[in-house]
Structure formats: structure tokens, C-alpha cells
Scaffold this motif. Structure first.
Motif, PDB file in Angstrom:
ATOM      1  N   GLN A   1       0.819  -1.212   0.000  1.00 59.99           N
ATOM      2  CA  GLN A   1       0.000   0.000   0.000  1.00 59.99           C
ATOM      3  C   GLN A   1       0.854   1.264   0.000  1.00 59.99           C
ATOM      4  N   VAL A   2       1.828   1.340   0.903  1.00 58.80           N
ATOM      5  CA  VAL A   2       2.593   2.588   1.021  1.00 58.80           C
ATOM      6  C   VAL A   2       3.642   2.761  -0.069  1.00 58.80           C
ATOM      7  N   LEU A   3       4.105   1.672  -0.674  1.00 60.60           N
ATOM      8  CA  LEU A   3       5.147   1.784  -1.701  1.00 60.60           C
ATOM      9  C   LEU A   3       4.628   1.680  -3.128  1.00 60.60           C
ATOM     10  N   ALA A   4       3.485   1.054  -3.313  1.00 63.42           N
ATOM     11  CA  ALA A   4       2.998   0.870  -4.686  1.00 63.42           C
ATOM     12  C   ALA A   4       1.546   1.278  -4.872  1.00 63.42           C
ATOM     13  N   GLY A   5       0.794   1.404  -3.798  1.00 62.76           N
ATOM     14  CA  GLY A   5      -0.642   1.617  -3.914  1.00 62.76           C
ATOM     15  C   GLY A   5      -1.094   3.053  -3.976  1.00 62.76           C
ATOM     16  N   THR A   6      -0.167   3.986  -3.895  1.00 60.94           N
ATOM     17  CA  THR A   6      -0.545   5.396  -3.928  1.00 60.94           C
ATOM     18  C   THR A   6       0.372   6.169  -4.857  1.00 60.94           C
TER      19      THR A   6
ATOM     20  N   ASN B   1       8.245   7.715  -4.642  1.00 54.01           N
ATOM     21  CA  ASN B   1       9.155   8.526  -3.817  1.00 54.01           C
ATOM     22  C   ASN B   1       9.432   7.850  -2.485  1.00 54.01           C
ATOM     23  N   ARG B   2       8.421   7.218  -1.900  1.00 52.07           N
ATOM     24  CA  ARG B   2       8.652   6.500  -0.648  1.00 52.07           C
ATOM     25  C   ARG B   2       9.610   5.333  -0.875  1.00 52.07           C
ATOM     26  N   ALA B   3       9.490   4.674  -2.013  1.00 45.51           N
ATOM     27  CA  ALA B   3      10.411   3.577  -2.344  1.00 45.51           C
ATOM     28  C   ALA B   3      11.838   4.103  -2.469  1.00 45.51           C
ATOM     29  N   ARG B   4      12.010   5.262  -3.104  1.00 45.56           N
ATOM     30  CA  ARG B   4      13.343   5.862  -3.223  1.00 45.56           C
ATOM     31  C   ARG B   4      13.920   6.201  -1.851  1.00 45.56           C
ATOM     32  N   LEU B   5      13.073   6.752  -0.981  1.00 41.49           N
ATOM     33  CA  LEU B   5      13.519   7.089   0.373  1.00 41.49           C
ATOM     34  C   LEU B   5      13.957   5.836   1.122  1.00 41.49           C
ATOM     35  N   LEU B   6      13.153   4.800   1.020  1.00 38.64           N
ATOM     36  CA  LEU B   6      13.466   3.568   1.743  1.00 38.64           C
ATOM     37  C   LEU B   6      14.756   2.938   1.235  1.00 38.64           C
TER      38      LEU B   6
ATOM     39  N   ASN C   1      12.629  -7.513   8.248  1.00 39.78           N
ATOM     40  CA  ASN C   1      12.188  -8.906   8.215  1.00 39.78           C
ATOM     41  C   ASN C   1      11.410  -9.239   6.947  1.00 39.78           C
ATOM     42  N   HIS C   2      10.936  -8.214   6.242  1.00 41.72           N
ATOM     43  CA  HIS C   2      10.193  -8.400   4.988  1.00 41.72           C
ATOM     44  C   HIS C   2      10.927  -7.726   3.824  1.00 41.72           C
ATOM     45  N   TRP C   3      12.251  -7.672   3.929  1.00 46.94           N
ATOM     46  CA  TRP C   3      13.021  -6.905   2.940  1.00 46.94           C
ATOM     47  C   TRP C   3      12.917  -7.476   1.536  1.00 46.94           C
ATOM     48  N   GLU C   4      12.743  -8.764   1.404  1.00 46.97           N
ATOM     49  CA  GLU C   4      12.583  -9.343   0.063  1.00 46.97           C
ATOM     50  C   GLU C   4      11.344  -8.757  -0.614  1.00 46.97           C
ATOM     51  N   THR C   5      10.274  -8.597   0.134  1.00 40.91           N
ATOM     52  CA  THR C   5       9.061  -7.979  -0.406  1.00 40.91           C
ATOM     53  C   THR C   5       9.327  -6.525  -0.760  1.00 40.91           C
ATOM     54  N   VAL C   6      10.044  -5.816   0.094  1.00 36.28           N
ATOM     55  CA  VAL C   6      10.398  -4.418  -0.178  1.00 36.28           C
ATOM     56  C   VAL C   6      11.148  -4.329  -1.505  1.00 36.28           C
ATOM     57  N   GLU C   7      12.131  -5.183  -1.702  1.00 37.19           N
ATOM     58  CA  GLU C   7      12.913  -5.173  -2.946  1.00 37.19           C
ATOM     59  C   GLU C   7      12.036  -5.494  -4.158  1.00 37.19           C
ATOM     60  N   ASP C   8      11.140  -6.449  -4.020  1.00 31.76           N
ATOM     61  CA  ASP C   8      10.222  -6.793  -5.114  1.00 31.76           C
ATOM     62  C   ASP C   8       9.361  -5.579  -5.496  1.00 31.76           C
ATOM     63  N   ILE C   9       8.850  -4.889  -4.497  1.00 28.85           N
ATOM     64  CA  ILE C   9       7.998  -3.720  -4.750  1.00 28.85           C
ATOM     65  C   ILE C   9       8.806  -2.612  -5.406  1.00 28.85           C
ATOM     66  N   ILE C  10       9.984  -2.330  -4.861  1.00 28.93           N
ATOM     67  CA  ILE C  10      10.812  -1.267  -5.411  1.00 28.93           C
ATOM     68  C   ILE C  10      11.167  -1.558  -6.867  1.00 28.93           C
ATOM     69  N   ASP C  11      11.489  -2.797  -7.175  1.00 30.71           N
ATOM     70  CA  ASP C  11      11.798  -3.169  -8.558  1.00 30.71           C
ATOM     71  C   ASP C  11      10.610  -2.917  -9.481  1.00 30.71           C
ATOM     72  N   GLN C  12       9.411  -3.116  -8.991  1.00 30.62           N
ATOM     73  CA  GLN C  12       8.220  -2.927  -9.819  1.00 30.62           C
ATOM     74  C   GLN C  12       7.854  -1.459 -10.009  1.00 30.62           C
TER      75      GLN C  12
END
Length: 91
Positions: A7-12, A17-22, A78-89
Motif C-alpha cells: 500500500q505505502v510503496l505501490a498503492g498510492t 518517492n517513498r520507495a526511493r527514500l526507503l 524482516n520483509h526486505w525481500e518484499t520491499v525489494e520486489d515492490i521497489i523493482d516494480q
């Protein structure tokens, strides 16, 4: 946690920009001013996105003052793999 990350990285509109910050905070902890300079974003924009990320337990700060340093939370790590998947998308 995964639905929150999506939601916070891809849903809005602000997700990219939040993905870049993270991603930048993953490289090294920084304060809002450093992030604004490093990512060429307005300080107010960075503050807004950091507030959203902090409210959703994705990042945490060392304090509440101007120089507070931000870094990813343990929960996000603990969910960094998901974070990376979202950022890549979203890039």
C-alpha cells in the motif's frame, strides 16, 4: 506487514518517492534534510513521506527534532525481500 508495504510503496501516487527514500535509508541512515538533498526532493515532500512510512512502521527515527535520523524498522527488514520486489516494480 506485506499488505502495508504494498500500500505505502505501490498503492498510492507517492509510492515511488517513498520507495526511493526507503532504498536510500537502506544504504545508510540519514535525516530528512540529507534525504532531500541526496534525492533532489523538496524538504516538505520528504517530511511527508517519512511521516507516512513512520506511521506504517516501515521506518523509525532516532528522535523528533530537526536532526532526527531515519532508518528501516526491524519489521521492515524482516520483509526486505518484499520491499525489494515492490521497489523493482515501481522503478
Amino acid at each position: 506487514m506485506e499488505p502495508v508495504l504494498w500500500q505505502v510503496l505501490a498503492g498510492t501516487r507517492g509510492g515511488p518517492n517513498r520507495a526511493r527514500l526507503l532504498r536510500a535509508l537502506d544504504e545508510r541512515p540519514r535525516n530528512a534534510n540529507q534525504l532531500a538533498e541526496d534525492l533532489d526532493l523538496a524538504y516538505k515532500t520528504v517530511r511527508h513521506h517519512l511521516d507516512v512510512l513512520e506511521e506504517n512502521d516501515v521506518v523509525e527515527s532516532t528522535g523528533q527534532d530537526y536532526g532526527a535520523v531515519y532508518l528501516p524498522t526491524e519489521r521492515a527488514r524482516n520483509h526486505w525481500e518484499t520491499v525489494e520486489d515492490i521497489i523493482d516494480q515501481v522503478e
